[in-house]
Scaffold this active site. Structure first.
Site, short mmCIF file in Angstrom:
data_model
loop_
_atom_site.label_atom_id
_atom_site.label_comp_id
_atom_site.label_asym_id
_atom_site.label_seq_id
_atom_site.Cartn_x
_atom_site.Cartn_y
_atom_site.Cartn_z
N CYS A 111 -4.41 8.92 -2.45
CA CYS A 111 -4.98 8.48 -1.17
C CYS A 111 -5.69 7.13 -1.26
O CYS A 111 -5.66 6.34 -0.31
CB CYS A 111 -5.98 9.52 -0.65
SG CYS A 111 -5.47 11.21 -0.94
N MET A 153 1.66 10.08 9.04
CA MET A 153 0.97 10.88 8.04
C MET A 153 1.96 11.81 7.35
O MET A 153 2.64 12.60 8.02
CB MET A 153 -0.11 11.70 8.76
CG MET A 153 -0.70 12.80 7.91
SD MET A 153 -1.69 12.11 6.59
CE MET A 153 -2.28 13.62 5.86
N HIS A 188 0.02 -9.72 -2.62
CA HIS A 188 0.44 -8.84 -3.73
C HIS A 188 1.04 -9.65 -4.88
O HIS A 188 0.32 -10.09 -5.74
CB HIS A 188 1.41 -7.78 -3.20
CG HIS A 188 1.64 -6.67 -4.17
ND1 HIS A 188 0.72 -5.68 -4.43
CD2 HIS A 188 2.70 -6.39 -4.98
CE1 HIS A 188 1.18 -4.84 -5.35
NE2 HIS A 188 2.40 -5.26 -5.70
N HIS A 216 8.79 -8.17 -1.38
CA HIS A 216 8.34 -7.85 -2.74
C HIS A 216 9.13 -8.72 -3.71
O HIS A 216 10.20 -8.33 -4.18
CB HIS A 216 8.55 -6.36 -3.03
CG HIS A 216 7.83 -5.92 -4.27
ND1 HIS A 216 8.26 -6.23 -5.54
CD2 HIS A 216 6.68 -5.23 -4.44
CE1 HIS A 216 7.42 -5.72 -6.43
NE2 HIS A 216 6.44 -5.11 -5.79
N CYS A 258 -4.37 3.58 -0.23
CA CYS A 258 -4.35 3.18 1.18
C CYS A 258 -5.75 3.21 1.81
O CYS A 258 -6.08 2.37 2.63
CB CYS A 258 -3.47 4.11 2.00
SG CYS A 258 -1.76 3.67 1.91
N HIS A 259 -6.52 4.24 1.47
CA HIS A 259 -7.78 4.45 2.19
C HIS A 259 -8.98 3.86 1.48
O HIS A 259 -10.09 3.92 2.00
CB HIS A 259 -7.99 5.95 2.43
CG HIS A 259 -6.90 6.53 3.27
ND1 HIS A 259 -6.79 6.30 4.62
CD2 HIS A 259 -5.83 7.28 2.94
CE1 HIS A 259 -5.71 6.90 5.09
NE2 HIS A 259 -5.11 7.49 4.08
FE1 DHE Z 1 3.62 -3.61 -10.26
C1 DHE Z 1 3.75 -6.99 -10.95
C2 DHE Z 1 0.71 -4.09 -8.54
C3 DHE Z 1 3.76 -0.37 -9.17
C4 DHE Z 1 6.35 -3.07 -12.21
N1 DHE Z 1 2.50 -5.23 -9.77
C5 DHE Z 1 2.72 -6.55 -10.17
C6 DHE Z 1 1.65 -7.37 -9.68
C7 DHE Z 1 0.79 -6.55 -9.01
C8 DHE Z 1 1.31 -5.22 -9.07
C9 DHE Z 1 -0.50 -6.94 -8.32
C10 DHE Z 1 1.52 -8.87 -9.90
C11 DHE Z 1 0.86 -9.13 -11.22
C12 DHE Z 1 0.75 -10.61 -11.54
O1 DHE Z 1 1.73 -11.34 -11.35
O2 DHE Z 1 -0.31 -11.05 -12.00
N2 DHE Z 1 2.46 -2.44 -9.04
C13 DHE Z 1 1.32 -2.83 -8.45
C14 DHE Z 1 0.76 -1.74 -7.66
O3 DHE Z 1 -0.34 -1.74 -7.07
C15 DHE Z 1 1.78 -0.69 -7.59
C16 DHE Z 1 2.45 -0.79 -6.22
C17 DHE Z 1 1.31 0.76 -7.66
C18 DHE Z 1 0.39 1.09 -8.81
O4 DHE Z 1 -0.32 2.10 -8.71
O5 DHE Z 1 0.35 0.36 -9.80
C19 DHE Z 1 2.75 -1.16 -8.69
N3 DHE Z 1 4.84 -2.00 -10.63
C20 DHE Z 1 4.72 -0.78 -10.09
C21 DHE Z 1 5.72 0.13 -10.61
O6 DHE Z 1 5.82 1.37 -10.37
C22 DHE Z 1 6.64 -0.67 -11.44
C23 DHE Z 1 7.98 -0.80 -10.70
C24 DHE Z 1 6.94 -0.07 -12.81
C25 DHE Z 1 5.80 -0.10 -13.78
O7 DHE Z 1 6.00 -0.51 -14.91
O8 DHE Z 1 4.70 0.31 -13.42
C26 DHE Z 1 5.91 -2.01 -11.47
N4 DHE Z 1 4.84 -4.81 -11.36
C27 DHE Z 1 5.87 -4.37 -12.13
C28 DHE Z 1 6.44 -5.50 -12.85
C29 DHE Z 1 5.70 -6.63 -12.48
C30 DHE Z 1 4.70 -6.17 -11.54
C31 DHE Z 1 7.65 -5.42 -13.80
C32 DHE Z 1 5.89 -8.06 -12.97
C33 DHE Z 1 7.11 -8.66 -12.39
C34 DHE Z 1 7.35 -10.04 -12.88
O9 DHE Z 1 8.53 -10.43 -12.93
O10 DHE Z 1 6.40 -10.76 -13.20
#
Ligand code: DHE
Length: 581
Positions: A81, A122, A361, A404, A84-85
């Site tokens: 939660c 929801m 993001h 994204h 989002c919240h």
């Molecule tokens: Fe990420 C980058 C946040 C879920 C793989 N992810 C980022 C960035 C942020 C972010 C803020 C940029 C960082 C930067 O450039 O400094 N990611 C989040 C979340 O908040 C989210 C949605 C949920 C969470 O709870 O974390 C989330 N992310 C994921 C995944 O489930 C992914 C697909 C698989 C994993 O490994 O967790 C994932 N995020 C990635 C990857 C990057 C990334 C591979 C960097 C991409 C790149 O090419 O630089």
């Protein structure tokens, strides 16, 4: 500009996202808050959920709740939660759940709302089977209590966790291994909390190194010597790639929940500083680039850029380092501000605060590395910053639902010149934005073309300066064939009005027997002649990395190893440190 019905698929992505450990939103009726991919791809605060927080001071009329039930409530709230919240329940992309609101509607209303959901978005946690009756009962009572207060993380707490495992004077003075460091890949092994260092030429695993929980991304120091890795639990590992076997030389925990890390890249400041941004507490910290010693912590709490209302927990999303100035570019999600942090004098820190858009993001540079493009995902926009002048250049509507980009992809378009691409979580479109205000002023900072790829649920696009292709993944698409493959556009075809794409059946090529693995995040090798994709399976099943020949689009190799548990992000040392994508 019309997609065929076959490609315009309806997205029911909540379950796909949940399978990946992504939290779906819980309460509240608002436009951006449905059960589509955009809404489902929300942060899950797993580390906060694991903390044993005390029940806030009781007031008359509070529901009776044991500490054990309260711990369950915390875990569910922070994992499902809070994304989002908000941690403090004051609302983020979702509505606030403060006690003035929850007590007003009362226990029965909350219980039924959580059970059945609402047409406005929801999720039906009860009838979908995602939560048991007992859990829903706990949650309805939990949100009648005052919000929990997770701990702050100031200098004293950070220093307590800070460890220099190998002091700079005890480290090698020259490279002690024969690894071609520039062509090394740091691969996130998400669920084992490790990174694998894989050779870009012979695919050998040089090391598997323990890092933080649900490890997230890797970034490289300007010299290419040090690799920085951050876990979702905000643990930063600094790995020395010059050691005979690369290993962690320093470590620090910078908060409870974090996602981003970067290092200083401007001339004269190479390898001098590192910076990490946290979701909780909402802050960033500048650290010494040799030891990770924390030097300066800055809170991001403050006013939202437009209505100038106070936000108590604006999370730090992506951070990049400018090539034009001694500045870090810090993207603050909820306040919609882009902070240009001048690190040339951190005692007298200068911060330029750019008004951009809410829900910043991820993002990356254009091919000149002067402009930084970042998605304001829940607003369907991309903000463009001129890192030379430290000003906002443009806000571009992408036309798709929930952009994204990852770091995006830079292409030389046959008609429009240099463009930067982003795909979307919520639909199959890929927006190409003109990035050359001097050579192609009419196209700059406009969507010059929209491509239609396989379907929604895309997270990353990728290309390379020497490549003739644009690759688009779709790991969150509910259709296994789509999430198990990637679409490839030929740059030469982009001159056509509706370019076709080729589908590469990556999961099929990986020959994995069990599970429903998803293909995620292409990453090129240094030369730019092959691209690697992760075949991301469940933790207890076989995963793989598939290497594709960029010229022929044929399978080149499949990397399999029992140690490759849940591979996701891959970071080629040269491409990452030089911002080549
Ligand atoms: Fe990420 C980058 C946040 C879920 C793989 N992810 C980022 C960035 C942020 C972010 C803020 C940029 C960082 C930067 O450039 O400094 N990611 C989040 C979340 O908040 C989210 C949605 C949920 C969470 O709870 O974390 C989330 N992310 C994921 C995944 O489930 C992914 C697909 C698989 C994993 O490994 O967790 C994932 N995020 C990635 C990857 C990057 C990334 C591979 C960097 C991409 C790149 O090419 O630089």
């Amino acid at each position: 500009m019309k997609p065929t019905p076959a490609i315009r698929r309806t997205l029911l992505l909540t379950s796909a996202a949940m399978a990946l450990g992504l939290a779906a939103p819980m309460v509240a009726a608002q436009d951006s808050h449905g059960s589509d991919a955009g809404a489902a791809y929300q942060p899950s605060m797993t580390t906060l959920g694991a903390l044993n927080l005390e029940i806030p001071g009781r007031r008359e009329g509070d529901p009776v709740m044991t500490q054990e039930e309260y711990n369950i409530g915390n875990k569910i709230y922070f994992e499902r939660c809070a994304g989002c919240h908000g941690v403090l329940r004051k609302g983020a992309t979702g509505k606030p759940l403060t006690t003035d609101i929850t007590r007003d509607v009362g226990y029965e209303y909350l219980r039924d709302f959580i059970t059945y959901g609402s047409p406005a978005g929801m999720p039906n946690w009860g009838t979908s089977g995602e939560m048991s009756e007992e859990e829903i009962d706990i949650m309805a009572r939990y949100i009648l209590l005052d919000p929990a207060s997770p701990p702050e993380f100031g200098m004293a707490e950070m220093r307590e966790t800070w460890k220099v495992l190998v002091a700079p004077e005890d480290r090698p003075t020259e490279k002690m291994n024969d690894i071609d460091i520039d062509n090394l890949f740091s691969v996130t092994l998400r669920d084992s909390g490790q990174v694998a260092l894989i050779d870009g030429a012979n695919y050998k695993i040089h090391a598997v190194i323990d890092t933080g929980y649900a490890v997230h991304i890797s970034r490289i120091s300007a010299s290419g010597r040090y690799l920085f890795v951050i876990g979702r639990d905000a643990l930063v590992n600094m790995i020395d790639l010059w050691m005979e076997t690369p290993a962690t030389v320093a470590q620090i925990k910078v908060g409870s929940e974090a996602r981003s890390i970067e290092t200083s890249k401007f001339k004269g400041f190479e390898d001098k500083y590192a910076i990490a941004g946290s979701y909780w507490p909402p802050q960033y910290v500048i650290m010494d680039g040799d030891t990770l010693e924390p030097l300066k912590i800055k809170s991001t709490r403050g006013m939202v850029y437009d209505d100038q209302s106070y936000h108590p927990e604006p999370r730090v999303a992506s951070i990049v380092a400018s090539h034009f100035n001694p500045e870090f570019i810090v993207n603050v999600k909820e306040t919609g501000k882009i902070l240009m942090i001048d690190y040339s004098d951190i005692k007298n820190l200068k911060v330029t605060e750019i008004e951009a858009e809410r829900f910043l993001h991820d993002g990356g540079f254009d091919s000149s590395k002067r402009y930084f493009l970042v998605a304001a995902n829940a607003r369907g926009k991309v903000a463009v910053v001129d890192t030379k002048d430290s000003t906002l250049t443009a806000l571009v509507e992408t036309g798709g639902q929930t952009p994204h980009p990852g770091r995006g992809a830079n292409l030389m378009h046959p008609t429009y010149g240099p463009v930067w691409a982003t795909s979307h979580l919520g639909d199959e479109t890929v927006a190409l934005i003109g990035t050359d205000p001097e050579g192609h002023p009419d196209n700059a900072w406009k969507v010059v073309q929209t491509l239609y790829a396989q379907g929604g649920g895309s997270l990353f696009v990728k290309s390379h300066p020497t490549s003739e292709h644009l690759y688009v993944d779709a790991p969150l698409n509910p259709d296994a064939e789509i999430s198990g493959s990637v679409a490839v556009f030929k740059l030469g075809d982009l001159a056509q009005e509706e370019p076709e794409y080729t589908v590469l059946p990556i999961v099929e090529w990986a020959e994995i027997g069990e599970g429903q693995p998803r293909v995620v995040q292409g990453e090129f090798n240094q030369e730019g002649n092959e691209i690697w994709f992760s075949v991301w399976n469940a933790k207890d099943l076989e995963s793989a990395i598939v290497v594709v020949d960029d010229k022929t689009l044929e399978l080149k190799a499949v990397i399999k190893d029992p140690r490759l548990i849940t591979p996701t992000g891959k970071f080629n040392v040269y491409n990452t440190r030089s911002d080549v994508y």
